[in-house]
Motif scaffolding. Sequence first.
Motif, mmCIF file in Angstrom:
data_model
loop_
_atom_site.group_PDB
_atom_site.id
_atom_site.type_symbol
_atom_site.label_atom_id
_atom_site.label_comp_id
_atom_site.label_asym_id
_atom_site.label_seq_id
_atom_site.Cartn_x
_atom_site.Cartn_y
_atom_site.Cartn_z
ATOM 1 N N ALA A 108 39.973 32.246 38.579
ATOM 2 C CA ALA A 108 41.254 31.526 38.484
ATOM 3 C C ALA A 108 42.104 31.784 39.728
ATOM 4 O O ALA A 108 42.680 30.849 40.300
ATOM 5 C CB ALA A 108 42.004 31.950 37.221
ATOM 6 N N ALA A 151 53.984 29.673 41.422
ATOM 7 C CA ALA A 151 52.817 29.502 40.547
ATOM 8 C C ALA A 151 51.743 30.538 40.887
ATOM 9 O O ALA A 151 51.166 31.172 39.991
ATOM 10 C CB ALA A 151 52.261 28.087 40.688
ATOM 11 N N GLN A 180 48.379 42.473 35.561
ATOM 12 C CA GLN A 180 48.740 42.985 34.231
ATOM 13 C C GLN A 180 47.484 43.209 33.387
ATOM 14 O O GLN A 180 47.367 44.246 32.711
ATOM 15 C CB GLN A 180 49.688 41.972 33.575
ATOM 16 N N GLN A 181 46.564 42.258 33.443
ATOM 17 C CA GLN A 181 45.348 42.393 32.642
ATOM 18 C C GLN A 181 44.472 43.547 33.146
ATOM 19 O O GLN A 181 43.867 44.268 32.361
ATOM 20 C CB GLN A 181 44.549 41.079 32.683
ATOM 21 N N SER A 219 42.285 28.989 42.710
ATOM 22 C CA SER A 219 43.605 28.397 42.985
ATOM 23 C C SER A 219 43.961 28.540 44.456
ATOM 24 O O SER A 219 44.539 27.626 45.059
ATOM 25 C CB SER A 219 44.683 29.084 42.136
ATOM 26 N N ALA A 235 52.677 34.042 39.853
ATOM 27 C CA ALA A 235 52.535 34.211 38.405
ATOM 28 C C ALA A 235 51.078 34.478 38.028
ATOM 29 O O ALA A 235 50.773 35.305 37.166
ATOM 30 C CB ALA A 235 53.053 32.968 37.681
ATOM 31 N N LEU A 236 50.183 33.783 38.725
ATOM 32 C CA LEU A 236 48.755 33.956 38.461
ATOM 33 C C LEU A 236 48.312 35.378 38.832
ATOM 34 O O LEU A 236 47.588 36.048 38.077
ATOM 35 C CB LEU A 236 47.997 32.927 39.310
ATOM 36 N N VAL A 252 49.483 37.882 36.276
ATOM 37 C CA VAL A 252 48.621 37.944 35.092
ATOM 38 C C VAL A 252 47.394 38.803 35.398
ATOM 39 O O VAL A 252 46.981 39.647 34.587
ATOM 40 C CB VAL A 252 48.183 36.528 34.657
ATOM 41 N N LEU A 255 36.901 35.860 34.706
ATOM 42 C CA LEU A 255 37.712 34.650 34.500
ATOM 43 C C LEU A 255 38.893 34.628 35.463
ATOM 44 O O LEU A 255 39.141 33.631 36.157
ATOM 45 C CB LEU A 255 38.217 34.608 33.050
ATOM 46 N N LEU A 256 39.618 35.747 35.524
ATOM 47 C CA LEU A 256 40.803 35.777 36.377
ATOM 48 C C LEU A 256 40.428 35.816 37.859
ATOM 49 O O LEU A 256 41.185 35.305 38.699
ATOM 50 C CB LEU A 256 41.677 36.976 35.999
ATOM 51 N N ILE A 258 31.761 32.818 34.790
ATOM 52 C CA ILE A 258 33.186 32.623 34.498
ATOM 53 C C ILE A 258 33.549 33.103 33.088
ATOM 54 O O ILE A 258 34.677 33.519 32.833
ATOM 55 C CB ILE A 258 33.599 31.145 34.703
ATOM 56 N N ASP A 259 32.586 33.072 32.177
ATOM 57 C CA ASP A 259 32.870 33.551 30.826
ATOM 58 C C ASP A 259 32.357 34.982 30.624
ATOM 59 O O ASP A 259 32.124 35.426 29.502
ATOM 60 C CB ASP A 259 32.276 32.604 29.776
ATOM 61 N N GLY A 260 32.214 35.695 31.753
ATOM 62 C CA GLY A 260 31.710 37.064 31.655
ATOM 63 C C GLY A 260 32.724 38.050 31.100
ATOM 64 O O GLY A 260 32.356 39.125 30.639
ATOM 65 N N GLY A 261 33.982 37.710 31.172
ATOM 66 C CA GLY A 261 35.018 38.621 30.690
ATOM 67 C C GLY A 261 36.338 38.288 31.359
ATOM 68 O O GLY A 261 36.417 37.362 32.170
ATOM 69 N N ARG A 262 37.343 39.062 31.007
ATOM 70 C CA ARG A 262 38.670 38.813 31.570
ATOM 71 C C ARG A 262 38.663 38.905 33.100
ATOM 72 O O ARG A 262 39.267 38.087 33.782
ATOM 73 C CB ARG A 262 39.653 39.847 31.020
#
Lengths: 515, 194
Positions: free
Chosen positions: B133, B31, B41-42, B137, B34-35, B38, B129-130, B122-126
């Motif tokens: 995340a 898990a 990749q982003q 985690s 995978a995080l 992402v 956010l990641l 957290i909503d500042g951008g990709r």
Amino acid sequence: MTLTEPAIAESEAASGAGGAAGPGSSDEAAAAPSILAQPFVTSDASEVGRLFVLTSLLLAVGTSVVGVLLSLGRTEAAAPWELFGGFNAYFRMWTLYRMSFMLLVVMPLLLGVALAVVPSQVGAGNVAFPRAALASFWSWLIGAVVIVVSVLAGGGWGAIDGVTGNESDAMALTLLGTGMVIAALLLGAVTVATTVISLRQTGMSLLDVPPFSWSMLVAAAAWLFTLPVAVANLVVIYADLRGRPAIAFGRAESPDIWLQLDWLVEQPAVYIMAVPVLGIAVEAVGAAVGARSSRPEAITVIVGLFGLLAVGGWSQDYFTAPQDLRDGLVYVAFGLAAVVPLAALAGGAAELVLRGARTRDRLLDTRMLGAGAAMKLLGAAALAGALRVIEPLDLLETTATWAVFHGVVAAGLLAGVVALRNWSDVLLIGPLPAAAGRGAVALLAGGGGLLVLSDLISAFLADAPDLMALALDGSAVLNVAAFVGSVLVAAGAAAAALGAVSALRTPLVAGGGAT
Amino acid sequence: MRTTALPAAEATRPRTVVVGALLATGAVFTAFAALVAVYVQQRQLARATGQEWFPEGSVELGPAGMMMMTLVLSMVTVQWAVQAARDEDRPHGFIALGVTLMFGAAVINQFWFVYTDTAFAIDGGRAELLFYAVTGSFIAMLIGGMAMLAVTTIRSLMGPFGRDLAHGVQAAGAYWHMCVLCYFLVWYVVFVTK
């Protein structure tokens, strides 16, 4: 006498079941929990397995009824969503149908069979972690309830026209429920895999493990490498949902949540549901004709290969350009190769029939019919999957996706019925009624076949990508066929559930299981 | 020549608790990997299109390196605890587990500093956010590892060491090592290569 691991597990099970008194002790009856308390405290894996099986069969009935309504809507080609009161509500049910069949029906059904059957197959008194198995059931059930309630409250896995504030909270609940269900299934898978690895009888190598136990070990490995990737998706989605307005990773189209999770119900990941079907089918055919495979190691390799091809965490395409991944060599190779182990296993099953007693009774045995139908449907699904990845046919974003899905789901349900018939003493206490068994097999085979065919032919007729079959107004006959197929699957699930309930001749708690 | 018939040796089977813990640990690692995938990749996608991932100087390497060193030290102490459990050495086992828990708490404290220091929304951008995340985690995984170690510590205080407890500490130790491996990914991907 040395205390072996199985003996320890047995003693743990006994102490967990409510007392230190040995079997047969007069104190045991006095210390035994009440009928109502038993499902909350039992440490007998066969009881936990029975709880999983019965609950997932009931959920199969509910999910297939949703499928009937969806296919009924599909016959109203002009506006399939009117039946549900809007496009968003239609989409919620459309996604619930798919996630539910995978996470709430087929996987827990086969996991329940495994919890009950695997210990006796490998010579263990109980599963490795009986309390973890019970925790797995209850957390799965709570997660399932959370999913259903939150979807009905306007949540789900995304919305076609964007997510509003209220929907966002309900969707967060759906994500929580999905995470709980996945974690519970993983816990159950770890329990079963550890039982096979660690508690099997002395002298029994992994190659000697019976086909169903081996298939569950392979399935558990495939689940452990696939489902956690979905958990990672859930974490990203949840963080994005909490930080509204959603970033959605720069992709303008909705529903971005579903697009991050849809790989789970598409090939190759969808095959993780089907790995135990292979083991059940081989054992059921062998039991029906009274024969054993002359090449058990070949069965082991075939099941292992299918499990390898089912590992699908890598196949999600949300974060990349979809064409880059799905037109890639690996994706195409996985799609085409999935046919190979199924064809090989069909050969293995045919060899069993040739070696066994081919009397009329045996060949028409419910187990034989059900196993045969399950393998045919799985083969049809794999064939549809192979066609789907052939680029010139242009089937990737069409209903061919759901031909694969429906084939796998129907095969999983059929395998569940076959398992109930084959191991009814462990799973149900009493035998599954013959009429219910035959009826369920016939209905599920017929319904599943119709769904696979109608979805596959619809895919060829579609002029443009149409995953939700919203524009198939030129294929009314196929839509009706899909509706009839859904009705048959619902009836088959109901027959299996009724048969299973009626086979509980003694109360669920009596005797403490038959493992 | 006389021979003596000896009883058959007890079958050696993989230890149940350890096997189960290793399987669960593998799932958790999948898990997390995978995080991180992402995230990578982003970031690659953002750089390919000429976008900035984090603002220059917003993510400091110093605290992250300190956390890496703390966790590497904790690998030694957790292995000390495992060995103490095997040797049924209660004082050493308790001290080792306590020190490991302290290291874990120190890392969480350091992360709190990093969050305050970066002050990302957290909503500042990709990227933001990641960032939350992935690191969030990891913190959740670390707290899980600390809980496992705490349970084994309490069990060690309540009764004698036995085979089950030694296996429990060993299982918790395996999970802890996996957590450190995961942090190595975070350290390299998020803080070093930014």
